[in-house]
Design a protein around this motif. Structure first.
Motif, mmCIF file in Angstrom:
data_model
loop_
_atom_site.group_PDB
_atom_site.id
_atom_site.type_symbol
_atom_site.label_atom_id
_atom_site.label_comp_id
_atom_site.label_asym_id
_atom_site.label_seq_id
_atom_site.Cartn_x
_atom_site.Cartn_y
_atom_site.Cartn_z
ATOM 1 N N GLY A 42 0.790 -1.228 0.000
ATOM 2 C CA GLY A 42 0.000 0.000 0.000
ATOM 3 C C GLY A 42 0.818 1.272 0.000
ATOM 4 N N GLU A 43 2.149 1.193 0.091
ATOM 5 C CA GLU A 43 3.007 2.382 0.074
ATOM 6 C C GLU A 43 3.461 2.681 -1.358
ATOM 7 O OE1 GLU A 43 3.495 4.187 2.715
ATOM 8 O OE2 GLU A 43 2.389 2.790 4.008
ATOM 9 N N HIS A 44 4.041 3.891 -1.540
ATOM 10 C CA HIS A 44 4.578 4.274 -2.847
ATOM 11 C C HIS A 44 6.061 3.928 -2.975
ATOM 12 C CE1 HIS A 44 0.936 6.264 -4.138
ATOM 13 N NE2 HIS A 44 0.887 6.910 -2.982
ATOM 14 N N ALA A 45 6.715 3.635 -1.885
ATOM 15 C CA ALA A 45 8.130 3.274 -1.916
ATOM 16 C C ALA A 45 8.440 2.408 -0.694
ATOM 17 C CB ALA A 45 9.013 4.525 -1.913
ATOM 18 N N ARG A 46 9.459 1.568 -0.829
ATOM 19 C CA ARG A 46 9.792 0.678 0.282
ATOM 20 C C ARG A 46 11.283 0.354 0.267
ATOM 21 N NH1 ARG A 46 7.100 -5.275 1.615
ATOM 22 N NH2 ARG A 46 7.833 -5.387 3.774
ATOM 23 N N LEU A 47 11.906 0.449 1.417
ATOM 24 C CA LEU A 47 13.313 0.085 1.604
ATOM 25 C C LEU A 47 13.369 -1.179 2.454
ATOM 26 C CD1 LEU A 47 16.402 0.417 1.749
ATOM 27 C CD2 LEU A 47 16.037 2.117 3.567
ATOM 28 N N ILE A 48 13.981 -2.234 1.906
ATOM 29 C CA ILE A 48 14.151 -3.489 2.651
ATOM 30 C C ILE A 48 15.655 -3.773 2.696
ATOM 31 C CG2 ILE A 48 13.422 -5.890 2.873
ATOM 32 C CD1 ILE A 48 11.126 -5.334 0.996
ATOM 33 N N MET A 88 12.220 -0.546 -3.622
ATOM 34 C CA MET A 88 11.105 -0.616 -4.563
ATOM 35 C C MET A 88 10.365 0.714 -4.535
ATOM 36 S SD MET A 88 9.615 -4.519 -4.153
ATOM 37 C CE MET A 88 9.485 -4.471 -2.379
ATOM 38 N N VAL A 89 10.232 1.336 -5.697
ATOM 39 C CA VAL A 89 9.521 2.620 -5.793
ATOM 40 C C VAL A 89 8.577 2.573 -6.983
ATOM 41 C CG1 VAL A 89 11.370 3.964 -4.723
ATOM 42 C CG2 VAL A 89 11.353 3.658 -7.196
ATOM 43 N N THR A 90 7.431 3.246 -6.829
ATOM 44 C CA THR A 90 6.504 3.376 -7.949
ATOM 45 C C THR A 90 6.939 4.532 -8.837
ATOM 46 O OG1 THR A 90 5.053 4.823 -6.665
ATOM 47 C CG2 THR A 90 4.574 2.466 -6.621
ATOM 48 N N LEU A 91 6.517 4.479 -10.101
ATOM 49 C CA LEU A 91 6.766 5.546 -11.067
ATOM 50 C C LEU A 91 5.416 6.163 -11.423
ATOM 51 C CD1 LEU A 91 9.373 3.843 -11.155
ATOM 52 C CD2 LEU A 91 9.488 4.268 -13.606
ATOM 53 N N PRO A 92 4.964 7.163 -10.653
ATOM 54 C CA PRO A 92 3.611 7.688 -10.851
ATOM 55 C C PRO A 92 3.462 8.441 -12.169
ATOM 56 C CG PRO A 92 4.797 9.031 -9.257
ATOM 57 C CD PRO A 92 5.676 7.855 -9.561
ATOM 58 N N GLY A 93 2.338 8.172 -12.848
ATOM 59 C CA GLY A 93 1.979 8.928 -14.048
ATOM 60 C C GLY A 93 0.931 9.958 -13.709
ATOM 61 N N ARG A 94 0.227 10.438 -14.736
ATOM 62 C CA ARG A 94 -0.789 11.469 -14.502
ATOM 63 C C ARG A 94 -2.009 10.925 -13.766
ATOM 64 N NH1 ARG A 94 1.670 12.879 -19.195
ATOM 65 N NH2 ARG A 94 2.190 15.090 -19.498
ATOM 66 N N ARG A 95 -2.437 9.718 -14.142
ATOM 67 C CA ARG A 95 -3.664 9.180 -13.562
ATOM 68 C C ARG A 95 -3.404 8.085 -12.533
ATOM 69 N NH1 ARG A 95 -6.505 6.304 -16.504
ATOM 70 N NH2 ARG A 95 -5.032 5.919 -18.195
ATOM 71 N N GLY A 123 8.414 8.466 -14.169
ATOM 72 C CA GLY A 123 7.015 8.094 -14.348
ATOM 73 C C GLY A 123 6.299 9.009 -15.324
ATOM 74 N N LEU A 124 6.507 10.319 -15.183
ATOM 75 C CA LEU A 124 5.855 11.267 -16.093
ATOM 76 C C LEU A 124 6.385 11.125 -17.510
ATOM 77 C CD1 LEU A 124 5.648 14.488 -13.890
ATOM 78 C CD2 LEU A 124 3.767 13.033 -14.638
ATOM 79 N N ILE A 125 7.690 10.907 -17.648
ATOM 80 C CA ILE A 125 8.260 10.769 -18.991
ATOM 81 C C ILE A 125 7.758 9.494 -19.656
ATOM 82 C CG2 ILE A 125 10.419 10.418 -20.232
ATOM 83 C CD1 ILE A 125 11.761 12.249 -18.156
ATOM 84 N N LEU A 126 7.699 8.396 -18.912
ATOM 85 C CA LEU A 126 7.141 7.153 -19.461
ATOM 86 C C LEU A 126 5.667 7.327 -19.828
ATOM 87 C CD1 LEU A 126 8.704 4.313 -17.281
ATOM 88 C CD2 LEU A 126 8.722 4.439 -19.776
#
Length: 726
Positions: A398-404, A439-446, A479-482
Motif C-alpha cells: 500500500g506504500e509508494h516506496a519501500r526500503l528493505i 522498490m519505488v513506484t513511477l507515478p503517471g498522470r492518472r 514516471g511522467l516521462i514514461l
C-alpha cells in the motif's frame, strides 16, 4: 478594443518570455507595431490607414489605388523582385481573395541611407461587417529580422509540420471596432476569432469586447489600456481572456488606430493570437528549472556527506535530459535502467502493470552481462508465480516506496514466500544476489503503472534512506516521462488507424482504370487533412475529388472525414449536378451547419460519350489544377477555373469542361506533390507535368513513378489517377 471599460482581462503588458517556433508571431514580429489598411474592394482603393501604414507610404493622400500605394511603399518580395513580377498579395486582395500570409519587404530611407524592412502580409475580406462588408482588412506585420522573415516564409510554404499551414492567418483573430461610436463597438471579426473564443460574428457586432474579460482581469493593465485608447495610441499587451464556454486562454493583443482620408480616427483594428500553449510551456519550464535547482542544492549538500552520495544525486540532474530525448517507451525503459545499474543496484527490474494492476511487462538489467540470461529466466518464472491481485499492492503493502535493507534475513524470507506460489523462486533470487532491495513506484498522470525494483547483492553496501530519497525523486521524473511516451505511442497508433480508416477503397468502374496513393509526412503527426475520393455516381457519371483540410493533426483528419461525407452527399444526385454546383452545396452546408472547417478541394465529373470520348467537367475551391495527359503524351493543365477555398465565404462558383479522347489520363493531387520551400507554384506544376508526361501508361505504375520522383517532401501527399476508356 477598449473604451472606458476594458474589453479584456489583462494579465501583463508584455508576453511571458519563452521559447517558440519561427511561426510564433511574438518571435518573428518581435512585438513591433503593425501597419493596417482598410481596402474598398469595389474601387480597389485604400480608404483608411493607421499611422504605421502612413509611414510606409509617406505623402500619399487617401483614398488611393492599391497599386499606387504599393509603389509608394516600394514593396518587393524577399529576394528584391518587384511585386508586379511575382504573386502580388495586394492584387489577391483586389480580387476578394484572402492572403493567408506572404513575405514582402518595404523600402525605407533615413539619414543612414536606404534599406529594406521585411514584412508579413495577412489579408481577409470583411464578410458580414456593417458598412464595411465590401472592404478587406490588410495587415503588414513587421518581422524582427530578415532571417526570421525567410524562416516564416519557408515554414508557411512547408505547412508547418505540427500546426495549421495557415497558422499566421487563420490562427490569428482579427477584429475591427468603430472608433467614432461610443463604447468602441465591434463591427467585424474573422472566423479565427470565432474558433478561438466561441463567439460568432452576429453575437459580437455592436458590442465592446469586454465580454471576454473575467475574474482574472488585472485592474492596472485595464487602466493602462484605457489611457492608450483614449489618447488614440497603439497598444500591445498579453491578456487573460475567457471563451464563451468559460475556459480561460492567454491572448496576445495588438490594437492599432486607423485613420480616414482627412486624418480622423475611424477604427481600431485588433490582432489577437492565442499564446496559451507558450505561456503554459514557460510555466512548466520554470517548474522544471526550480526542480533542477532543488536537485542541485541536494547534490551539493550530499557532497559534504560522502562522495558516493554526491555521485548518486548527480544522477537526478542527468536523468531528465537522458530520458526526455525519446518518445519510444521501450527505449525510455532501457535508458532508465542504464541510469540506475550499477549506481543504485547490482541488478534491477522495471515492472509495468495494466489497468487491473497485473504484470504486463518486465524489463530486467544486470550489471554483469554474463548473468543477463539467468536474470531473464528468473523474471519469466517470477511472472508466472506471482500471487493473484495487483502486484504493486502485494510488493509495497500500500506504500509508494519501500526500503528493505535486510532482504536476506529470515524474517523477510517468510514475507517473500507470500508473494509467489513457487517457493523455489526465492532460491533463484538469492542465487542472483539479493541482500538489500529498494522498490519505488513511477507515478503517471492518472495512476502508478510502473514499479522499479533495485537489488544489491551481499558484496555491495546496503541501501540507505538517502538512496530511497534519490530513487523516489527519480521515479517521479521517470514516471511522467514514461507516461508521456505511452500517450504519444497511443496517439500515434490512433492517428495511423484513423488515417487508414478514412482512405477510401476505389470502386471498380467499367471502362476506367484508377489508382491512388497517400503518403504522410515523415516530420508530421502522420495524420492530416489530405484526401482523395472516387464516386461511382448514379447513371453513367464518375466523380473524382482531391482535397486538403487545413491542419496536420487528428482534428484535421476528423474534419476531413466530415468534409468527405458532405461531398459525397452533395455529389450523389440523379440529376447529375455539375462540379461547380457540388462545391457550392458543400460550402453552403459547411456554413449552415456552423462548421469551422477550411479546405481546398478540386472536384470533377467524367461522363462517357457514345463515340467513345469522355466529357470532363471540373471546378476548384482554391486547389491546384487537375492535369490531363492525352493519348499522344501531351499534358494539359486545367487552370481555366478558380475559386475561394471552402469555409471562407459561400459564393457562386464557376466550372469548366473538356472533351477527352479515349486513353486520356486525369491526375488529381494535393499540393505536397508540387510545392517546395522557396519555390513558386508554377515551377512545381511544370515539374509535375514533365514527370506525368514520362510516366508509364498503367495507372498503378504511374502512381509509383510519381511517388519515386516527387514524393520526397516535408508535406503530406495524396493523389488519384484515372485512365479513361482504355
Amino acid at each position: 478594443m477598449e473604451s472606458a471599460t476594458t474589453s479584456d482581462g489583462t494579465a501583463s503588458t508584455s508576453a511571458t518570455p519563452g521559447s517558440a517556433s519561427v511561426t510564433d508571431l511574438s518571435v518573428v514580429a518581435g512585438g513591433a507595431p503593425a501597419a493596417v489598411l482598410l481596402v474598398d474592394l469595389t474601387t480597389r482603393a485604400v480608404v483608411h490607414a493607421n499611422p504605421v501604414a502612413e509611414q510606409l507610404a509617406p505623402g500619399v493622400r487617401l483614398p488611393v489605388g492599391l497599386d499606387e500605394w504599393s509603389d509608394a511603399a516600394d514593396l518587393r518580395d524577399l529576394d528584391g523582385a518587384e511585386l508586379s513580377s511575382t504573386e502580388h498579395p495586394l492584387s489577391r486582395v483586389a480580387r476578394s481573395l484572402p492572403v493567408a500570409g506572404q513575405a514582402v519587404s518595404a523600402g525605407r530611407v533615413s539619414e543612414l541611407g536606404s534599406h529594406r524592412d521585411p514584412l508579413w502580409v495577412v489579408a481577409l475580406p470583411m464578410v458580414g461587417a456593417p458598412v464595411l462588408s465590401d472592404h478587406a482588412l490588410v495587415v503588414f506585420l513587421p518581422l524582427s529580422r530578415r532571417e526570421a522573415a525567410r524562416a516564416a516564409a519557408d515554414a508557411a510554404q512547408a505547412q508547418a509540420q505540427l500546426r495549421d499551414r495557415a497558422v499566421l492567418a487563420t490562427g490569428m483573430s482579427f477584429t475591427v471596432a468603430d472608433a467614432s461610436a461610443e463604447d468602441l463597438p465591434l463591427v467585424w471579426v474573422n472566423p479565427a476569432f470565432t474558433a478561438t473564443t466561441g463567439y460568432a460574428l452576429e453575437e459580437v457586432v455592436g458590442r465592446n469586447c469586454r465580454f471576454l474579460q473575467g475574474a482574472g482581469t488585472d485592474p492596472e493593465a485595464v487602466a493602462a489600456m484605457r489611457r492608450a485608447l483614449s489618447a488614440g495610441q497603439e497598444v500591445s499587451t498579453t491578456l487573460l481572456n475567457h471563451r464563451k464556454d468559460g475556459t480561460a486562454f492567454w491572448n496576445q493583443l495588438l490594437l492599432s488606430p486607423v485613420h480616414g482620408p482627412d486624418g480622423e480616427l475611424t477604427h481600431y483594428v485588433g490582432i489577437q493570437t492565442d499564446v496559451t500553449a507558450r505561456i503554459d510551456a514557460d510555466l512548466e519550464r520554470d517548474r522544471a528549472l526550480a526542480a533542477e535547482r532543488r536537485a542541485r542544492r541536494e547534490a551539493e549538500a550530499a557532497h559534504r556527506d560522502a562522495e558516493g552520495s554526491r555521485a548518486r544525486l548527480e544522477l537526478l540532474a542527468e536523468a531528465t535530459s537522458r530520458l526526455a530525448v525519446t518518445l519510444d517507451v521501450a527505449e525510455c525503459r532501457q535508458r532508465l535502467l542504464d541510469l540506475v545499474v550499477p549506481g543504485l543496484g547490482d541488478w534491477a527490474l522495471l515492472v509495468s502493470t495494466d489497468e487491473q494492476g497485473s504484470v504486463q511487462d518486465v524489463t530486467p538489467r544486470h550489471r554483469d552481462p554474463s548473468r543477463r540470461g539467468e536474470l531473464r529466466r528468473y523474471v519469466d518464472r517470477w511472472i508466472t508465480s506471482l500471487a493473484p491481485g495487483p502486484v504493486l499492492g502485494t510488493l509495497l503493502g500500500g506504500e509508494h516506496a519501500r526500503l528493505i535493507a535486510d532482504y536476506d534475513s529470515e524474517e523477510r524470507h517468510r514475507e517473500r514466500a507470500t508473494w509467489v506460489s513457487d517457493p523455489a523462486l526465492l532460491e533463484l533470487s538469492d542465487a542472483l544476489g539479493a541482500a538489500s532491495v529498494l522498490m519505488v513506484t513511477l507515478p503517471g498522470r492518472r495512476r502508478s503503472a510502473d514499479l522499479l525494483a533495485l537489488v544489491r547483492g551481499p558484496g555491495s553496501p546496503r541501501h540507505t534512506p538517502d538512496d530511497l530519497h534519490v530513487a523516489v525523486d527519480l521515479g517521479r521524473r521517470a514516471g511522467l516521462i514514461l507516461d508521456n511516451a505511452r500517450l504519444y505511442e497511443e496517439q500515434h497508433r490512433i492517428a495511423a488507424t484513423l488515417q487508414n480508416s478514412l482512405l477510401p477503397q476505389l470502386p471498380t468502374v467499367p471502362g476506367v482504370r484508377a489508382a491512388a496513393r497517400y503518403r504522410a509526412s515523415e516530420s508530421g503527426a502522420r495524420v492530416g487533412g489530405d484526401f482523395y475520393e472516387l464516386i461511382d455516381l448514379p447513371g453513367d457519371g464518375l466523380g473524382l475529388a482531391v482535397g486538403d483540410v487545413v491542419g496536420h493533426d487528428v482534428m484535421a483528419a476528423a474534419a476531413m472525414g466530415h468534409l468527405r461525407g458532405l461531398l459525397r452527399a452533395s455529389a450523389w444526385d440523379t440529376t447529375g449536378p455539375p462540379p461547380s454546383l457540388v462545391l457550392d452545396r458543400v460550402d453552403r452546408l459547411l456554413d449552415g451547419l456552423g462548421m469551422t472547417t477550411m479546405a481546398t478541394l478540386a472536384y470533377a465529373r467524367a461522363t462517357a460519350s457514345p463515340d467513345g470520348s469522355w466529357v470532363l467537367e471540373h471546378a476548384t475551391a482554391g486547389h491546384p489544377p487537375l492535369l490531363v495527359r492525352g493519348p499522344d503524351g501531351r499534358v494539359d493543365v486545367l487552370d481555366d477555373v478558380h475559386g475561394l477555398m471552402l469555409g471562407v465565404q459561400p459564393t457562386e462558383r464557376v466550372g469548366g469542361s473538356r472533351r477527352l479522347a479515349p486513353g486520356s489520363t486525369v491526375l488529381a493531387y494535393t499540393d505536397g506533390l508540387v510545392e517546395r520551400r522557396g519555390e513558386e507554384l508554377s515551377v512545381g506544376l511544370a515539374r509535375l507535368a514533365r514527370t506525368l508526361a514520362d510516366a508509364p501508361e498503367d495507372v498503378e505504375h504511374l502512381c509509383e513513378h510519381l511517388l519515386a520522383r516527387l514524393g520526397d517532401t516535408d508535406d503530406d501527399v495524396a493523389f488519384v489517377a484515372l485512365r479513361l476508356g482504355a
